[in-house]
Design a protein around this motif. Structure first.
Motif, PDB file in Angstrom:
ATOM      1  N   TRP A  42       0.839  -1.203   0.000  1.00  0.00           N
ATOM      2  CA  TRP A  42       0.000   0.000   0.000  1.00  0.00           C
ATOM      3  C   TRP A  42       0.872   1.250   0.000  1.00  0.00           C
ATOM      4  CZ3 TRP A  42      -0.865   4.515   2.511  1.00  0.00           C
ATOM      5  CH2 TRP A  42      -2.083   5.164   2.313  1.00  0.00           C
ATOM      6  N   GLU A  43       1.848   1.282   0.872  1.00  0.00           N
ATOM      7  CA  GLU A  43       2.719   2.461   0.976  1.00  0.00           C
ATOM      8  C   GLU A  43       3.558   2.646  -0.286  1.00  0.00           C
ATOM      9  OE1 GLU A  43       4.968   2.139   4.584  1.00  0.00           O
ATOM     10  OE2 GLU A  43       3.309   2.877   5.823  1.00  0.00           O
ATOM     11  N   ALA A  44       4.009   1.561  -0.886  1.00  0.00           N
ATOM     12  CA  ALA A  44       4.805   1.662  -2.111  1.00  0.00           C
ATOM     13  C   ALA A  44       3.975   2.273  -3.244  1.00  0.00           C
ATOM     14  CB  ALA A  44       5.317   0.287  -2.525  1.00  0.00           C
ATOM     15  N   ILE A  45       2.702   1.913  -3.324  1.00  0.00           N
ATOM     16  CA  ILE A  45       1.824   2.481  -4.353  1.00  0.00           C
ATOM     17  C   ILE A  45       1.527   3.944  -4.036  1.00  0.00           C
ATOM     18  CG2 ILE A  45      -0.473   2.375  -5.401  1.00  0.00           C
ATOM     19  CD1 ILE A  45      -0.408  -0.668  -4.902  1.00  0.00           C
ATOM     20  N   PHE A  46       1.151   4.215  -2.793  1.00  0.00           N
ATOM     21  CA  PHE A  46       0.773   5.568  -2.392  1.00  0.00           C
ATOM     22  C   PHE A  46       1.938   6.547  -2.527  1.00  0.00           C
ATOM     23  CE2 PHE A  46       0.310   8.880   0.886  1.00  0.00           C
ATOM     24  CZ  PHE A  46      -0.890   9.460   0.465  1.00  0.00           C
ATOM     25  N   LYS A  47       3.137   6.091  -2.174  1.00  0.00           N
ATOM     26  CA  LYS A  47       4.309   6.977  -2.190  1.00  0.00           C
ATOM     27  C   LYS A  47       5.052   6.949  -3.525  1.00  0.00           C
ATOM     28  CE  LYS A  47       5.013   6.773   2.806  1.00  0.00           C
ATOM     29  NZ  LYS A  47       5.938   6.406   3.919  1.00  0.00           N
ATOM     30  N   LEU A  48       4.459   6.302  -4.533  1.00  0.00           N
ATOM     31  CA  LEU A  48       4.989   6.281  -5.897  1.00  0.00           C
ATOM     32  C   LEU A  48       6.315   5.541  -6.023  1.00  0.00           C
ATOM     33  CD1 LEU A  48       4.184   9.951  -7.023  1.00  0.00           C
ATOM     34  CD2 LEU A  48       2.712   7.947  -7.070  1.00  0.00           C
ATOM     35  N   ALA A  55       1.691  -1.261 -13.697  1.00  0.00           N
ATOM     36  CA  ALA A  55       2.554  -1.725 -12.605  1.00  0.00           C
ATOM     37  C   ALA A  55       1.830  -1.655 -11.262  1.00  0.00           C
ATOM     38  CB  ALA A  55       3.843  -0.905 -12.559  1.00  0.00           C
ATOM     39  N   ILE A  56       1.006  -0.638 -11.086  1.00  0.00           N
ATOM     40  CA  ILE A  56       0.216  -0.533  -9.858  1.00  0.00           C
ATOM     41  C   ILE A  56      -0.732  -1.724  -9.745  1.00  0.00           C
ATOM     42  CG2 ILE A  56      -1.665   0.762  -8.765  1.00  0.00           C
ATOM     43  CD1 ILE A  56      -0.289   3.331  -9.745  1.00  0.00           C
ATOM     44  N   GLY A  57      -1.380  -2.088 -10.854  1.00  0.00           N
ATOM     45  CA  GLY A  57      -2.283  -3.232 -10.842  1.00  0.00           C
ATOM     46  C   GLY A  57      -1.564  -4.529 -10.503  1.00  0.00           C
ATOM     47  N   ILE A  58      -0.394  -4.714 -11.092  1.00  0.00           N
ATOM     48  CA  ILE A  58       0.390  -5.927 -10.827  1.00  0.00           C
ATOM     49  C   ILE A  58       0.820  -5.968  -9.363  1.00  0.00           C
ATOM     50  CG2 ILE A  58       2.530  -7.149 -11.373  1.00  0.00           C
ATOM     51  CD1 ILE A  58       2.315  -5.754 -14.190  1.00  0.00           C
ATOM     52  N   ALA A  59       1.315  -4.837  -8.863  1.00  0.00           N
ATOM     53  CA  ALA A  59       1.746  -4.778  -7.464  1.00  0.00           C
ATOM     54  C   ALA A  59       0.581  -5.067  -6.528  1.00  0.00           C
ATOM     55  CB  ALA A  59       2.344  -3.403  -7.159  1.00  0.00           C
ATOM     56  N   ALA A  60      -0.592  -4.531  -6.846  1.00  0.00           N
ATOM     57  CA  ALA A  60      -1.761  -4.763  -5.998  1.00  0.00           C
ATOM     58  C   ALA A  60      -2.165  -6.230  -5.992  1.00  0.00           C
ATOM     59  CB  ALA A  60      -2.925  -3.900  -6.477  1.00  0.00           C
ATOM     60  N   ALA A  61      -2.073  -6.886  -7.154  1.00  0.00           N
ATOM     61  CA  ALA A  61      -2.415  -8.311  -7.232  1.00  0.00           C
ATOM     62  C   ALA A  61      -1.487  -9.125  -6.334  1.00  0.00           C
ATOM     63  CB  ALA A  61      -2.325  -8.794  -8.676  1.00  0.00           C
ATOM     64  N   TYR A  62      -0.188  -8.870  -6.434  1.00  0.00           N
ATOM     65  CA  TYR A  62       0.755  -9.562  -5.562  1.00  0.00           C
ATOM     66  C   TYR A  62       0.529  -9.176  -4.097  1.00  0.00           C
ATOM     67  CZ  TYR A  62       3.620 -11.477  -9.361  1.00  0.00           C
ATOM     68  OH  TYR A  62       4.074 -12.205 -10.432  1.00  0.00           O
ATOM     69  N   GLY A  63       0.209  -7.899  -3.876  1.00  0.00           N
ATOM     70  CA  GLY A  63      -0.040  -7.439  -2.511  1.00  0.00           C
ATOM     71  C   GLY A  63      -1.224  -8.141  -1.881  1.00  0.00           C
ATOM     72  N   LEU A  64      -2.251  -8.409  -2.687  1.00  0.00           N
ATOM     73  CA  LEU A  64      -3.425  -9.092  -2.149  1.00  0.00           C
ATOM     74  C   LEU A  64      -3.083 -10.536  -1.792  1.00  0.00           C
ATOM     75  CD1 LEU A  64      -6.333  -8.690  -1.402  1.00  0.00           C
ATOM     76  CD2 LEU A  64      -7.003  -9.335  -3.719  1.00  0.00           C
ATOM     77  N   TYR A  65      -2.273 -11.175  -2.613  1.00  0.00           N
ATOM     78  CA  TYR A  65      -1.815 -12.526  -2.261  1.00  0.00           C
ATOM     79  C   TYR A  65      -1.009 -12.499  -0.966  1.00  0.00           C
ATOM     80  CZ  TYR A  65       1.222 -16.547  -1.962  1.00  0.00           C
ATOM     81  OH  TYR A  65       1.913 -17.624  -1.478  1.00  0.00           O
ATOM     82  N   ALA A  91      -7.113  -0.821  -2.565  1.00  0.00           N
ATOM     83  CA  ALA A  91      -7.818   0.047  -3.513  1.00  0.00           C
ATOM     84  C   ALA A  91      -7.806   1.508  -3.071  1.00  0.00           C
ATOM     85  CB  ALA A  91      -9.258  -0.429  -3.692  1.00  0.00           C
ATOM     86  N   SER A  92      -7.610   1.736  -1.763  1.00  0.00           N
ATOM     87  CA  SER A  92      -7.613   3.107  -1.239  1.00  0.00           C
ATOM     88  C   SER A  92      -6.301   3.841  -1.477  1.00  0.00           C
ATOM     89  CB  SER A  92      -7.915   3.095   0.261  1.00  0.00           C
ATOM     90  OG  SER A  92      -6.810   2.557   0.995  1.00  0.00           O
ATOM     91  N   SER A  93      -5.292   3.146  -2.019  1.00  0.00           N
ATOM     92  CA  SER A  93      -3.962   3.752  -2.156  1.00  0.00           C
ATOM     93  C   SER A  93      -3.936   4.867  -3.194  1.00  0.00           C
ATOM     94  CB  SER A  93      -2.918   2.687  -2.496  1.00  0.00           C
ATOM     95  OG  SER A  93      -3.278   1.985  -3.671  1.00  0.00           O
ATOM     96  N   ARG A  94      -4.612   4.666  -4.338  1.00  0.00           N
ATOM     97  CA  ARG A  94      -4.667   5.699  -5.378  1.00  0.00           C
ATOM     98  C   ARG A  94      -5.988   5.543  -6.142  1.00  0.00           C
ATOM     99  NH1 ARG A  94       0.549   6.954  -8.817  1.00  0.00           N
ATOM    100  NH2 ARG A  94      -0.503   8.970  -8.838  1.00  0.00           N
ATOM    101  N   PRO A  95      -6.685   6.647  -6.454  1.00  0.00           N
ATOM    102  CA  PRO A  95      -8.042   6.525  -6.991  1.00  0.00           C
ATOM    103  C   PRO A  95      -8.202   6.549  -8.504  1.00  0.00           C
ATOM    104  CG  PRO A  95      -7.665   8.778  -6.318  1.00  0.00           C
ATOM    105  CD  PRO A  95      -6.399   8.012  -5.992  1.00  0.00           C
ATOM    106  N   THR A  96      -7.201   6.973  -9.256  1.00  0.00           N
ATOM    107  CA  THR A  96      -7.432   7.262 -10.674  1.00  0.00           C
ATOM    108  C   THR A  96      -7.152   6.087 -11.597  1.00  0.00           C
ATOM    109  OG1 THR A  96      -6.977   9.621 -10.300  1.00  0.00           O
ATOM    110  CG2 THR A  96      -6.871   8.836 -12.575  1.00  0.00           C
ATOM    111  N   ALA A  97      -6.069   5.365 -11.374  1.00  0.00           N
ATOM    112  CA  ALA A  97      -5.667   4.294 -12.292  1.00  0.00           C
ATOM    113  C   ALA A  97      -6.620   3.106 -12.192  1.00  0.00           C
ATOM    114  CB  ALA A  97      -4.250   3.842 -11.973  1.00  0.00           C
ATOM    115  N   VAL A  98      -7.327   2.814 -13.265  1.00  0.00           N
ATOM    116  CA  VAL A  98      -8.347   1.768 -13.235  1.00  0.00           C
ATOM    117  C   VAL A  98      -7.728   0.382 -13.080  1.00  0.00           C
ATOM    118  CG1 VAL A  98      -8.483   1.356 -15.725  1.00  0.00           C
ATOM    119  CG2 VAL A  98     -10.517   1.042 -14.312  1.00  0.00           C
ATOM    120  N   ASN A  99      -6.477   0.201 -13.505  1.00  0.00           N
ATOM    121  CA  ASN A  99      -5.833  -1.112 -13.391  1.00  0.00           C
ATOM    122  C   ASN A  99      -5.787  -1.600 -11.955  1.00  0.00           C
ATOM    123  OD1 ASN A  99      -4.779   0.348 -15.800  1.00  0.00           O
ATOM    124  ND2 ASN A  99      -3.837  -1.652 -16.199  1.00  0.00           N
TER     125      ASN A  99
END
Length: 353
Positions: A42-48, A55-65, A91-99
């Motif tokens: 979450w922090e890696a996505i939020f803090k860019l 890449a955000i979508g891929i990171a989130a998928a791995y993060g959920l696992y 999902a709360s980390s960033r709102p715009t990227a649909v991935n």
């Protein structure tokens, strides 16, 4: 991609954890960091530290696992409740990227499809789904690059904005994919890269990535684009995007809309490179796209020191929306979409289904 060239991956799966290239340290330092918890992701996505819609979508998928990897529950309902809570958190980390939302929903769906299996099998299936999302993105980006190449010629000069290269995806990138593929073909394509204020993704990331691959790249400030276009030095503008509405309006890094207006004024084609996963048919047009607003410090203290007076009001949207009438073509892995975009997108989606 040609393995003789220096190409850095934005993220890797190693030792049952997510390894990402910390993009906040570039270009001064190349440092991979291990993300071991859902909070780390979450922090890696939020803090860019990891950025770019794919890449955000891929990171989130791995993060959920990662979030349920060590879950001890044996009851699927409890397991899914835990999974959904962690999905909502990511999902709360960033709102715009649909991935981001697309990848999380895909992981949730995979869990539901595996509900009759053992917990260990469900976890394995979720990890395999995250791997599939990564692998599909790499193939998708290469196909986007190949489709964009059909619109380009050897010797052209391209203007790009922000970073839509391999650092923003699994590999190749979207807007930069044709540049890398052209280089492999022996073409001489040059690039002008906007610095992309306020976080300088163009200066820090795009130029670094292109130099690593041996591409002829020139850095300019954002407010120099019109001047460069007026000189006749730009043959096409290519940017990535974070979300495409059903009518073809496209959200991308702040400043993209202005480039599209300038390209139109100078009769320069303006191309959006968009994986089909960024197309949001549930959003009718650009007015429905939520625009992330970020900290005022990114503008007033963006270079490590205060560059604006204390107390001044700051407006810092991270994205803007380019209206569809300014877009020459939207290039996906499935092909090149032309106006009218609502019809073209509807056909694309029906093919996918």
């Amino acid at each position: 991609m040609n393995k003789t060239k220096n190409y850095m991956l934005s993220l890797k799966w190693e030792e049952d954890n997510l390894l990402i290239l910390d993009q906040t340290k570039l270009p001064e330092k190349t440092e991979y960091i291990m993300l071991k918890t859902v909070k780390d992701v979450w922090e890696a996505i939020f803090k860019l530290k990891v950025r770019g819609a794919p890449a955000i979508g891929i990171a989130a998928a791995y993060g959920l696992y990662i979030s349920i990897r060590d879950s001890k529950t044996k009851d699927f309902k409890e397991f899914y409740k835990e999974l959904k809570a962690n999905s909502d958190y990511l999902a709360s980390s960033r709102p715009t990227a649909v991935n981001l939302f697309w990848a999380l929903k895909r992981m949730e769906k995979r869990a539901q499809e595996s509900k009759d299996k053992s917990m260990e099998e469900i976890k394995r299936d979720l990890l395999m789904e995250a791997h599939a999302i990564r692998d599909e993105d790499e193939a998708m980006c290469k196909a986007i690059g190949e489709n964009l190449l059909t619109l380009l010629k050897d010797g052209m000069t391209i203007l790009t904005h922000c970073n839509a290269g391999g650092l923003a995806t699994a590999r190749y990138g979207t807007a930069l994919a044709p540049i890398f593929l052209a280089k492999d073909k022996g073409w001489n394509i040059k690039v002008f890269a906007d610095e992309t204020r306020p976080l300088l993704q163009g200066a820090r990331l795009t130029t670094w990535e292109l130099l690593q691959y041996g591409v002829d790249v020139t850095l300019i400030c954002d407010n120099m684009a019109a001047h460069v276009m007026s000189k006749g030095w730009i043959d096409a503008v290519i940017t990535g995007c974070d979300r495409v509405a059903a009518n073809g309006d496209a959200a991308n890094k702040i400043g993209t809309y202005g480039l599209a207006v300038l390209a139109k004024a100078h009769n320069i084609p303006f191309y959006i490179a968009a994986p089909s996963s960024t197309i949001d048919i549930d959003t009718a047009d650009g007015n429905g796209i939520v625009i992330e607003e970020r900290s005022e410090d990114e503008v007033s203290c963006g270079f490590g020191r205060r560059t604006a007076p204390e107390g001044v009001k700051v407006y810092n949207p991270a994205f803007d929306v380019t209206p569809n009438h300014l877009i020459t073509a939207i290039v996906t892995e499935k092909g090149v979409l032309r106006p009218p975009y609502d019809t073209a997108i509807e056909k694309l989606i029906s093919k996918k289904e």
